[in-house]
Design an enzyme around this catalytic site. Structure first.
Site, PDB file in Angstrom:
ATOM      1  N   TYR A 147      43.355  37.490  34.608  1.00 53.48           N
ATOM      2  CA  TYR A 147      42.360  38.280  35.080  1.00 53.48           C
ATOM      3  C   TYR A 147      42.920  39.720  35.259  1.00 53.48           C
ATOM      4  CZ  TYR A 147      38.612  40.147  38.005  1.00 53.48           C
ATOM      5  OH  TYR A 147      37.440  41.058  38.669  1.00 53.48           O
ATOM      6  N   ASP A 251      50.853  43.781  34.623  1.00 52.97           N
ATOM      7  CA  ASP A 251      49.869  43.898  35.956  1.00 52.97           C
ATOM      8  C   ASP A 251      50.322  43.332  37.072  1.00 52.97           C
ATOM      9  OD1 ASP A 251      47.916  43.497  37.771  1.00 52.97           O
ATOM     10  OD2 ASP A 251      46.372  42.970  35.988  1.00 52.97           O
ATOM     11  N   LYS A 279      46.117  45.585  45.873  1.00 51.69           N
ATOM     12  CA  LYS A 279      46.430  44.688  47.084  1.00 51.69           C
ATOM     13  C   LYS A 279      47.402  44.951  47.889  1.00 51.69           C
ATOM     14  CE  LYS A 279      44.194  41.135  43.886  1.00 51.69           C
ATOM     15  NZ  LYS A 279      42.982  40.401  44.318  1.00 51.69           N
TER      16      LYS A 279
END
Ligand SMILES: Cc1ncc(COP(=O)(O)O)c(C=O)c1O
Length: 442
Positions: A147, A251, A279
């Site tokens: 994702y 990522d 995050k």
């Protein structure tokens, strides 16, 4: 805490009211999935969440990863509180931006230059645009089960249906659009491959006229099963992409400032051309970064490539990121060492409990982020399909039983550990897991 002591009436009531006003009663589709009772929370502190029924949950979801220092970490809250009176948005620069850039550059191997934005999804888009600008090519490789945000061009094959049997030697997957309303042409530029399969990458890149601008990958597959790279996989990606002039993008939205201060690229010793972070970067405040090679990043600086955003480097988020990274960098990275050690104790304990109970519970990943799953010891967990072929019913039951005992990994069985988790939390978790595993024997 046992299921008998927990009531969810106030959360149920909240949902009943919210459903008529907020689509699905949630503000991110990720929160639609999973929980037996969708919980409404009142506050969070350290390793714990408190819902509006007064239940205390030992939290391993950590807002899907960000709360690396635990919830409401004092140094971050103090720094943000002190900064709030200075205003939030200047439409110009402020000193903390440079402080943040220096902290990131000191930690992250590929950070010759950087840009800051608001979300992981946006930074992935910036990385893809830069890759296309640099190469003049349009396609990119992504991996099944990964994702990279919710935008049309990447919301592809992150959770596709899995056939019973794979066609032999058919490595390239049919791109799977994940939502209604997605522009179909988005899939034309994406080549979907199985993770950890260097042969597949090689075959695509060596095909004549492959037109590949970038290879986009989580350096550890955190969004499905927290699957580590096979030895040599990341190195092989580095070598192949360099050989074919393809931009290698890691990522690191989950792995960054979590699996090591410098992310997975420093943990595994492979330096990508570009990398995205979010995050854990600001301990829960919204912020993200793109780091990378100077020659690539300078294309933003000259204005040749556009990356913009009204809220980019808003004061509270930058101040929160500086405070978080200062804590994580202090004492030779003591906070992350503690996170890893706590996670390792949990992993070891879970494996021991599973062995003693004769339950096929396995754990993949590393101390700071790991996944529980249910499969025979011989099952080779290497990619999305091998994860989907584990026993997902046992997994779901285990997670639900834990939730009712006040322990909260993500609905997909991912466990994020913070610096606020300690010996007491490990003990409480393993006691609950022991009970939850009863009944999981195959
Ligand atoms: C690996 C990865 N990349 C990108 C994203 C998107 O980040 P955001 O939700 O901040 O847009 C996520 C979100 O979970 C992610 O896990």
């Amino acid at each position: 805490m046992t299921d008998n002591s927990m009531s969810f009436e106030a959360s149920r009531q909240y949902n009943a009211e919210a459903e008529s006003l907020i689509a699905g009663a949630v503000n991110s589709n990720v929160r639609l999935s999973g929980a037996t009772v969708p919980l409404c929370f009142e506050r969070a502190e350290g390793a714990y969440l408190f819902d509006i029924d007064g239940n205390r949950m030992l939290d391993y979801a950590l807002g899907m990863g960000p709360a690396i220092l635990g919830h409401a970490p004092k140094p971050v809250i103090d720094a943000v509180t002190a900064a709030l009176g200075q205003g939030q948005m200047y439409g110009g620069q402020h000193r903390a931006e440079l402080a943040l850039a220096r902290l990131i550059q000191a930690a992250v191997p590929n950070a010759e230059m950087l840009r800051v934005g608001m979300s992981g999804s946006e930074m992935v888009q910036a990385a893809l645009r830069l890759s296309r600008a640099a190469t003049g090519r349009s396609k990119f490789i992504k991996f099944e089960g990964q994702y990279h945000g919710w935008f049309d061009n990447v919301l592809i094959s992150n959770a596709p249906p899995v056939p019973d049997v794979d066609s032999p030697n058919e490595h390239v997957r049919q791109p799977h659009l994940e939502t209604r309303g997605q522009v179909k042409s988005a899939a034309e530029d994406v080549i979907v491959l199985p993770w950890n399969d260097l042969t597949a990458v090689k075959a695509v890149l060596e095909a004549p006229g492959s037109d590949v601008a970038a290879l986009l990958t989580e350096p550890m597959m955190c969004n499905t099963g927290v699957i580590p790279p096979k030895p040599g996989f990341l190195e092989g990606l580095r070598e192949l992409t360099a050989k074919h002039g393809v931009i290698l993008i890691f990522d690191e939205v989950i792995t960054g400032f979590r699996v090591a201060l410098g992310g997975a690229q420093s943990r595994f010793g492979v330096t990508p051309d570009l990398a995205t972070f979010a995050k854990a970067m600001a301990g829960g405040f919204p912020i993200a970064a793109l780091t990378g090679r100077r020659d690539l990043m300078e294309m933003f600086g000259t204005g040749a490539v556009n990356h913009s955003g009204t809220y980019n480097t808003n004061v509270p988020s930058v101040v929160a990121a500086v405070a978080t990274l200062e804590v994580l960098s202090a004492d030779d990275g003591a906070a992350l060492k503690r996170v890893e050690a706590t996670g390792d104790r949990l992993i070891e304990g879970l494996r021991r409990l599973a062995h003693d109970a004769g339950v096929p519970l396995r754990v993949s990943g590393v101390g700071a982020a790991f996944n529980t799953y249910f499969a025979d010891a011989a099952h080779d967990l290497v990619d999305y399909r091998s994860y989907r072929r584990t026993d997902l019913t046992l997994q779901k039951n285990f997670i639900q039983r834990l939730a009712l005992a006040g322990i909260r990994p993500t609905g997909r069985g991912t466990w994020f550990v913070s610096a606020a988790h300690g010996a007491a939390e490990v003990e409480a978790t393993l006691a609950a897991a022991k009970t939850a595993l009863q009944g999981s024997a195959a």
